[in-house]
Motif scaffolding. Structure first.
Motif, PDB file in Angstrom:
ATOM      1  N   HIS A  91      37.932 -13.062  -0.857  1.00 23.71           N
ATOM      2  CA  HIS A  91      38.573 -13.884   0.164  1.00 23.71           C
ATOM      3  C   HIS A  91      37.559 -14.916   0.648  1.00 23.71           C
ATOM      4  N   LYS A 121      43.066 -16.218   0.282  1.00 25.21           N
ATOM      5  CA  LYS A 121      42.813 -15.303  -0.824  1.00 25.21           C
ATOM      6  C   LYS A 121      42.009 -15.981  -1.915  1.00 25.21           C
ATOM      7  N   VAL A 158      40.378 -12.054  -6.495  1.00 19.80           N
ATOM      8  CA  VAL A 158      40.690 -10.623  -6.541  1.00 19.80           C
ATOM      9  C   VAL A 158      40.878 -10.054  -5.129  1.00 19.80           C
ATOM     10  N   PRO A 159      41.951 -10.441  -4.401  1.00 23.88           N
ATOM     11  CA  PRO A 159      42.094 -10.054  -3.001  1.00 23.88           C
ATOM     12  C   PRO A 159      42.727  -8.683  -2.743  1.00 23.88           C
ATOM     13  N   ASP A 160      43.370  -8.108  -3.776  1.00 29.45           N
ATOM     14  CA  ASP A 160      44.144  -6.879  -3.544  1.00 29.45           C
ATOM     15  C   ASP A 160      43.258  -5.729  -3.109  1.00 29.45           C
ATOM     16  N   GLY A 161      43.690  -5.029  -2.050  1.00 29.36           N
ATOM     17  CA  GLY A 161      42.943  -3.882  -1.544  1.00 29.36           C
ATOM     18  C   GLY A 161      41.939  -4.232  -0.462  1.00 29.36           C
ATOM     19  N   TYR A 162      41.844  -5.518  -0.137  1.00 18.10           N
ATOM     20  CA  TYR A 162      40.893  -5.986   0.871  1.00 18.10           C
ATOM     21  C   TYR A 162      41.605  -6.826   1.938  1.00 18.10           C
ATOM     22  N   ASN A 163      41.076  -6.769   3.156  1.00 17.92           N
ATOM     23  CA  ASN A 163      41.518  -7.694   4.194  1.00 17.92           C
ATOM     24  C   ASN A 163      40.291  -8.280   4.868  1.00 17.92           C
ATOM     25  N   GLN A 189      36.828   0.084  -6.437  1.00 16.49           N
ATOM     26  CA  GLN A 189      36.169  -0.820  -5.501  1.00 16.49           C
ATOM     27  C   GLN A 189      34.661  -0.562  -5.402  1.00 16.49           C
TER      28      GLN A 189
END
Lengths: 111, 117
Positions: free
Chosen positions: B47, B57, B60-65, B85
Motif C-alpha cells: 500500500h 492499494k 499485493v494489498p490483500d490481507g493488509y490494511n 505473510q
C-alpha cells in the motif's frame, strides 16, 4: 508486469566493469535504481526520467531508452563496496509512485 | 534526523494473530510506502500514501490494511496473519509533491522481519 533484469548474478574482480539491464513490457515514465547489501535496506542510486537521459554517479552511470523500454546500469572499475543486489524499479506514470521492481541482480566483487 | 524508522525489528506471530507495524519519518515527506521482500521476488508494493489521510492499494494489498492519520506515521496492519505473510517488510518515504523529478528519492527504513508460524 515485473521488469526483467539481466543477468541474475555476476562475479567480478576489482577494477572490472559490469552492465545490468532492466527491460519492461510496458511503456515507462521513469526507471529507479537501488542497491541493497545483505540484511540492509535498499539505498537509492539514481532516477532516470522519460526523455532518454543518462546520469552518472561517481563510477556508476545509467541510461534509459524509453522507445525500447529498457534501462542499463553501468559500473566501471568496480570496487569491493559495489557488491550487493541491484534492483530497478519502473513506473509507467509521473505521479503515482507505484514502482514495480525487478527481481534483482546480485553482484559480487572479489579482490 | 532519524530518517525512516520501523517498529518492531523482528516479530514472530502465530497464524490468525494480528499485529501493526509502525513506520515513522521525520523528513516531512508527503509520500510513504509499504513493501514486502521475499527471496527471489524483489520488492513488492503493498500500500502507499500520497499524503496525510490518504491511502491506496499497491501490487499485493490483500490481507493488509493501512492508515495515515498523521503525516509522519504510516501503519501497516495484519488482521489475521497467515504463513504466506512471512517476509521482510520495508517502509519508505519520499518528498515529491506531485510530479516526479530527477531528484526524488525513496528513503527506506531498516525493515521488519516477520515470521508467521
Amino acid at each position: 508486469q515485473q521488469p526483467v533484469q539481466s543477468p541474475q548474478a555476476v562475479i567480478l574482480r576489482e577494477g572490472e566493469d559490469a552492465v545490468i539491464n532492466c527491460s519492461s513490457s510496458k511503456a515507462l515514465y521513469s526507471v529507479h535504481w537501488y542497491r541493497q547489501k545483505h540484511g540492509e535496506a535498499p539505498v537509492f542510486l539514481m532516477i532516470l526520467l522519460k526523455g532518454g537521459e543518462q546520469k552518472g554517479h561517481d563510477k556508476i552511470s545509467a541510461s534509459f531508452n524509453e522507445k525500447k523500454q529498457q534501462s542499463s546500469l553501468y559500473l566501471t572499475a568496480s570496487q569491493l563496496s559495489y557488491s550487493g543486489t541491484y534492483f530497478c524499479g519502473t513506473d509507467p506514470t509521473s505521479n503515482t509512485g507505484k514502482l514495480i521492481f525487478g527481481q534483482g541482480t546480485t553482484l559480487q566483487v572479489k579482490p | 534526523n532519524a530518517g525512516v524508522t520501523q517498529t518492531p525489528k523482528f516479530r514472530v506471530l502465530k497464524t490468525g494473530q494480528s499485529m501493526t507495524l509502525l513506520c515513522a519519518q521525520d523528513m516531512n515527506h508527503e509520500y510513504m510506502y509499504w513493501y514486502r521482500q521475499d527471496p527471489g521476488m524483489g520488492l513488492r508494493l503493498i500500500h502507499y500514501s500520497v499524503g496525510e489521510g490518504t491511502t491506496a492499494k499497491g501490487e499485493v494489498p490483500d490481507g493488509y490494511n493501512v492508515s495515515r492519520l498523521k503525516k509522519q506515521n504510516f501503519l501497516l496492519g495484519l488482521e489475521s496473519a497467515a504463513p504466506s505473510q512471512t517476509s521482510v517488510y520495508f517502509c519508505a518515504s519520499e518528498e515529491r509533491k506531485f510530479q516526479l523529478t530527477s531528484t526524488d528519492t525513496q528513503y527506506f527504513g531498516p525493515g521488519t522481519r516477520l515470521t508467521v508460524l
